[in-house]
Design a protein around this motif. Structure first.
Motif, PDB file in Angstrom:
ATOM      1  N   UNK A  68       1.084  -0.938  -0.228  1.00  0.00           N
ATOM      2  CA  UNK A  68      -0.027   0.013  -0.177  1.00  0.00           C
ATOM      3  C   UNK A  68       1.189   1.053  -0.139  1.00  0.00           C
ATOM      4  N   UNK A  69       1.898   1.489   0.698  1.00  0.00           N
ATOM      5  CA  UNK A  69       2.441   2.359   1.211  1.00  0.00           C
ATOM      6  C   UNK A  69       3.454   2.844  -0.860  1.00  0.00           C
ATOM      7  N   UNK A  70       4.129   1.472  -0.809  1.00  0.00           N
ATOM      8  CA  UNK A  70       4.311   1.733  -2.266  1.00  0.00           C
ATOM      9  C   UNK A  70       3.953   2.432  -3.199  1.00  0.00           C
ATOM     10  N   UNK A  71       2.684   2.035  -3.611  1.00  0.00           N
ATOM     11  CA  UNK A  71       1.379   3.059  -4.477  1.00  0.00           C
ATOM     12  C   UNK A  71       1.428   3.990  -3.622  1.00  0.00           C
ATOM     13  N   UNK A  72       0.914   4.301  -2.842  1.00  0.00           N
ATOM     14  CA  UNK A  72       0.198   5.768  -2.018  1.00  0.00           C
ATOM     15  C   UNK A  72       1.822   6.759  -2.533  1.00  0.00           C
ATOM     16  N   UNK A  73       2.745   5.602  -2.408  1.00  0.00           N
ATOM     17  CA  UNK A  73       4.398   7.195  -2.446  1.00  0.00           C
ATOM     18  C   UNK A  73       4.081   7.835  -3.924  1.00  0.00           C
ATOM     19  N   UNK A  74       3.463   6.702  -4.997  1.00  0.00           N
ATOM     20  CA  UNK A  74       3.900   6.611  -5.868  1.00  0.00           C
ATOM     21  C   UNK A  74       2.846   8.152  -6.430  1.00  0.00           C
ATOM     22  N   UNK A  75       1.298   7.717  -5.972  1.00  0.00           N
ATOM     23  CA  UNK A  75       0.659   8.686  -6.009  1.00  0.00           C
ATOM     24  C   UNK A  75       0.372   9.707  -5.677  1.00  0.00           C
ATOM     25  N   UNK A  76       1.459  10.153  -4.858  1.00  0.00           N
ATOM     26  CA  UNK A  76       1.891  11.017  -4.193  1.00  0.00           C
ATOM     27  C   UNK A  76       2.572  12.277  -4.863  1.00  0.00           C
ATOM     28  N   UNK A  77       3.314  12.116  -5.817  1.00  0.00           N
ATOM     29  CA  UNK A  77       4.569  12.300  -6.609  1.00  0.00           C
ATOM     30  C   UNK A  77       4.167  12.597  -8.303  1.00  0.00           C
ATOM     31  N   UNK A 105       9.617   3.566 -15.083  1.00  0.00           N
ATOM     32  CA  UNK A 105      10.604   2.294 -15.031  1.00  0.00           C
ATOM     33  C   UNK A 105      10.729   2.288 -13.518  1.00  0.00           C
ATOM     34  N   UNK A 106      11.599   3.410 -13.044  1.00  0.00           N
ATOM     35  CA  UNK A 106      12.272   3.286 -12.105  1.00  0.00           C
ATOM     36  C   UNK A 106      10.856   3.296 -10.522  1.00  0.00           C
ATOM     37  N   UNK A 107       9.592   4.050 -10.996  1.00  0.00           N
ATOM     38  CA  UNK A 107       8.617   3.956  -9.899  1.00  0.00           C
ATOM     39  C   UNK A 107       8.209   2.586  -9.855  1.00  0.00           C
ATOM     40  N   UNK A 108       8.117   2.189 -11.115  1.00  0.00           N
ATOM     41  CA  UNK A 108       7.448   0.401 -11.215  1.00  0.00           C
ATOM     42  C   UNK A 108       9.091  -0.347 -10.010  1.00  0.00           C
ATOM     43  N   UNK A 109       9.908  -0.032 -10.839  1.00  0.00           N
ATOM     44  CA  UNK A 109      11.236  -1.480  -9.689  1.00  0.00           C
ATOM     45  C   UNK A 109      10.998  -0.339  -8.105  1.00  0.00           C
ATOM     46  N   UNK A 110      10.535   0.757  -7.665  1.00  0.00           N
ATOM     47  CA  UNK A 110      10.384   1.428  -6.110  1.00  0.00           C
ATOM     48  C   UNK A 110       9.238   0.694  -5.922  1.00  0.00           C
ATOM     49  N   UNK A 111       8.273   0.607  -6.890  1.00  0.00           N
ATOM     50  CA  UNK A 111       6.977   0.236  -6.044  1.00  0.00           C
ATOM     51  C   UNK A 111       7.105  -2.117  -5.877  1.00  0.00           C
ATOM     52  N   UNK A 120      13.931  -1.429   2.531  1.00  0.00           N
ATOM     53  CA  UNK A 120      14.992  -0.622   2.064  1.00  0.00           C
ATOM     54  C   UNK A 120      15.102  -1.436   0.234  1.00  0.00           C
ATOM     55  N   UNK A 121      14.459  -2.149   0.320  1.00  0.00           N
ATOM     56  CA  UNK A 121      14.055  -3.011  -1.473  1.00  0.00           C
ATOM     57  C   UNK A 121      13.364  -1.439  -2.161  1.00  0.00           C
ATOM     58  N   UNK A 122      13.524  -0.765  -1.804  1.00  0.00           N
ATOM     59  CA  UNK A 122      12.384   0.252  -2.865  1.00  0.00           C
ATOM     60  C   UNK A 122      13.101   1.019  -3.480  1.00  0.00           C
ATOM     61  N   UNK A 123      14.693   1.507  -2.593  1.00  0.00           N
ATOM     62  CA  UNK A 123      16.074   1.788  -3.721  1.00  0.00           C
ATOM     63  C   UNK A 123      16.349   1.760  -4.541  1.00  0.00           C
ATOM     64  N   UNK A 124      16.175  -0.172  -4.870  1.00  0.00           N
ATOM     65  CA  UNK A 124      15.524  -0.160  -6.446  1.00  0.00           C
ATOM     66  C   UNK A 124      15.583  -0.130  -7.677  1.00  0.00           C
ATOM     67  N   UNK A 125      14.800   1.684  -6.798  1.00  0.00           N
ATOM     68  CA  UNK A 125      14.080   2.213  -7.554  1.00  0.00           C
ATOM     69  C   UNK A 125      14.211   4.084  -7.957  1.00  0.00           C
ATOM     70  N   UNK A 126      15.592   3.798  -7.363  1.00  0.00           N
ATOM     71  CA  UNK A 126      16.214   5.841  -6.851  1.00  0.00           C
ATOM     72  C   UNK A 126      16.418   5.894  -8.294  1.00  0.00           C
ATOM     73  N   UNK A 127      17.009   5.439  -9.488  1.00  0.00           N
ATOM     74  CA  UNK A 127      17.103   5.578 -10.562  1.00  0.00           C
ATOM     75  C   UNK A 127      15.879   6.299 -11.558  1.00  0.00           C
ATOM     76  N   UNK A 128      14.238   6.203 -10.722  1.00  0.00           N
ATOM     77  CA  UNK A 128      13.639   7.263 -11.676  1.00  0.00           C
ATOM     78  C   UNK A 128      14.072   8.674 -10.930  1.00  0.00           C
TER      79      UNK A 128
END
Length: 150
Positions: A68-77, A105-111, A120-128
């Motif tokens: 849920x938080x992965x999606x919420x953060x994406x929607x917030x941005x 693609x970065x947000x998909x990896x983040x999610x 901590x694995x959300x950092x994989x999407x830092x390239x966004x």
């Protein structure tokens, strides 16, 4: 000082189609696909509406809350990203489109990293941020060109 007559309309080139495709890709991935992932997690972890998050009494609270938080953060941005994509895309359609796809693609990896249950694995999407900063740079550069009359 150069003045732009907004009544003359906007001339779009074929490359602007890439901006629209990047926009659609972003909406599909960041809204629809992630929404379905959250829905599946609601069923899997038994977190039903109207609860936004699972409470600690649910043995799978952390797992669901990561999804849920992965999606919420994406929607917030998403609004900031969409505004930057569309504005940058007016002047720099190819660059903005590429940056938009990188960001998405970065947000998909983040999610996917966050939804793994290991925050901590959300950092994989830092390239966004490469995409986001590129879009910001395009908008800033265009503002500079307009303000200096170049």
């Amino acid at each position: 000082m150069a003045v732009v007559d907004i009544n003359t309309g906007l001339t779009l080139r074929p490359e602007h189609g890439y901006v629209l495709l990047a926009f659609l890709f972003a909406i599909f991935a960041q809204s629809l696909w992630m929404m379905f992932q959250v829905g599946a997690a609601r069923r899997r972890y038994k977190v039903f509406y109207p609860n936004l998050y699972a409470d600690k009494s649910n043995p799978n609270a952390d797992a669901f809350n990561c999804v849920q938080r992965g999606h919420q953060n994406t929607l917030e941005n998403l609004p900031t990203f969409i505004a930057l994509l569309l504005v940058a895309g007016l002047k720099f359609p190819v660059t903005a489109s590429i940056a938009g796809v990188i960001y998405t693609l970065g947000k998909i990896a983040y999610f996917k990293g966050y939804a793994s249950g290991k925050p901590a694995a959300r950092q994989r999407g830092s390239f966004s941020y490469i995409g986001l900063l590129t879009l910001m740079g395009c908008v800033a550069y265009w503002a500079f060109l307009l303000l200096t009359g170049k």
